[in-house]
Design a protein around this motif. Sequence first.
Motif, mmCIF file in Angstrom:
data_model
loop_
_atom_site.group_PDB
_atom_site.id
_atom_site.type_symbol
_atom_site.label_atom_id
_atom_site.label_comp_id
_atom_site.label_asym_id
_atom_site.label_seq_id
_atom_site.Cartn_x
_atom_site.Cartn_y
_atom_site.Cartn_z
ATOM 1 N N THR A 155 0.833 -1.212 0.000
ATOM 2 C CA THR A 155 0.000 0.000 0.000
ATOM 3 C C THR A 155 0.858 1.248 0.000
ATOM 4 O O THR A 155 0.583 2.217 -0.733
ATOM 5 C CB THR A 155 -0.937 0.003 1.225
ATOM 6 O OG1 THR A 155 -1.783 -1.143 1.174
ATOM 7 C CG2 THR A 155 -1.790 1.262 1.240
ATOM 8 N N ASP A 178 -5.825 9.409 4.520
ATOM 9 C CA ASP A 178 -7.055 8.713 4.885
ATOM 10 C C ASP A 178 -7.357 7.653 3.840
ATOM 11 O O ASP A 178 -7.929 7.941 2.783
ATOM 12 C CB ASP A 178 -8.215 9.716 4.989
ATOM 13 C CG ASP A 178 -9.521 9.038 5.390
ATOM 14 O OD1 ASP A 178 -9.464 7.879 5.848
ATOM 15 O OD2 ASP A 178 -10.579 9.671 5.230
ATOM 16 N N LEU A 179 -6.977 6.410 4.119
ATOM 17 C CA LEU A 179 -7.173 5.323 3.165
ATOM 18 C C LEU A 179 -8.594 4.766 3.203
ATOM 19 O O LEU A 179 -8.966 3.973 2.348
ATOM 20 C CB LEU A 179 -6.167 4.192 3.436
ATOM 21 C CG LEU A 179 -4.691 4.589 3.382
ATOM 22 C CD1 LEU A 179 -3.810 3.375 3.617
ATOM 23 C CD2 LEU A 179 -4.348 5.261 2.056
ATOM 24 N N SER A 180 -9.366 5.170 4.188
ATOM 25 C CA SER A 180 -10.745 4.679 4.277
ATOM 26 C C SER A 180 -11.634 5.267 3.187
ATOM 27 O O SER A 180 -12.796 4.871 3.050
ATOM 28 C CB SER A 180 -11.334 5.009 5.647
ATOM 29 O OG SER A 180 -11.452 6.414 5.829
ATOM 30 N N ILE A 181 -11.082 6.184 2.391
ATOM 31 C CA ILE A 181 -11.868 6.800 1.329
ATOM 32 C C ILE A 181 -12.399 5.765 0.345
ATOM 33 O O ILE A 181 -13.434 5.961 -0.299
ATOM 34 C CB ILE A 181 -11.022 7.865 0.589
ATOM 35 C CG1 ILE A 181 -11.899 8.664 -0.380
ATOM 36 C CG2 ILE A 181 -9.860 7.217 -0.148
ATOM 37 C CD1 ILE A 181 -11.173 9.807 -1.060
ATOM 38 N N PHE A 232 -13.863 3.168 0.947
ATOM 39 C CA PHE A 232 -15.159 2.655 1.400
ATOM 40 C C PHE A 232 -16.260 3.709 1.324
ATOM 41 O O PHE A 232 -17.395 3.429 1.706
ATOM 42 C CB PHE A 232 -15.039 2.135 2.835
ATOM 43 C CG PHE A 232 -14.090 0.995 2.985
ATOM 44 C CD1 PHE A 232 -14.405 -0.262 2.483
ATOM 45 C CD2 PHE A 232 -12.865 1.170 3.614
ATOM 46 C CE1 PHE A 232 -13.530 -1.325 2.621
ATOM 47 C CE2 PHE A 232 -11.983 0.119 3.751
ATOM 48 C CZ PHE A 232 -12.306 -1.136 3.256
ATOM 49 N N SER A 233 -15.925 4.895 0.836
ATOM 50 C CA SER A 233 -16.949 5.923 0.682
ATOM 51 C C SER A 233 -17.868 5.565 -0.480
ATOM 52 O O SER A 233 -17.454 4.882 -1.426
ATOM 53 C CB SER A 233 -16.297 7.286 0.438
ATOM 54 O OG SER A 233 -15.545 7.274 -0.759
#
Length: 238
Positions: free
Chosen positions: A76, A205-208, A210-211
């Motif tokens: 990543t 912010d890698l959670s993007i 899941f947006s």
Amino acid sequence: MPEAPKSGLAAKLPILLILLVAVLGAVLLRDRLSFAALAAHRETLLGWRDAHFGLTALGFVAAYSAIVGLSLPGATVATLTGGFLFGLFPGVLFNVTGATLGAICIFLAARSGFGARFAAQMEARGGQVAKLQAGLRDNELSVLFLMRLVPVLPFVLANLIPAFLGVRLSRFAITTFFGIMPGALVFTSIGSGLSGVFARGETPDLSIIFSPQILGPLLGLAALAALPMILKHYRRLP
């Protein structure tokens, strides 16, 4: 039909070495292939890129291939680095190329060491296992694309399982290259904006992914990949 399996320690040596290096890498390189390490060396990396763009690009693709091919930690971070150094394009092309080459290496090592023999044994035994193998082959492209588009499985397992099922190299390579591209676009885009993240002393912010605006299109692509398999199933119904 799968290729004739090789035998002997020489055939198994590549995958055994990869497994050994993967274990050592997980212990020894976790802190060296991290976002903090990228932040600490960003000026040096940018200097190399500006002074030797071609060599830096080749070195980056080779390093990314090694990370994936040897199952080292940091894939990543490598993808973010590709975006940081080279922008969204050609960064995404370098990222996808490096990941695909590494995946091909571990696929070939697994198939040579254990995969071809395992696939041949499953087919020879017949029964439900052979039927499952045949069913997967009938929907090979759809299944392989789904494994990449919806990465429920760890990337290393998505490289090993096709080798154990007798998947052809050409199909594995094509579905890997195009299947990982949507996700690579997202993370490369995040990497291309790291200058501002570094300036603020933050982490990306890698959670993007899941947006809804990102996850929705990815699931739509997964549905398209599964469509031929669904249609084939319903055509076989009486």
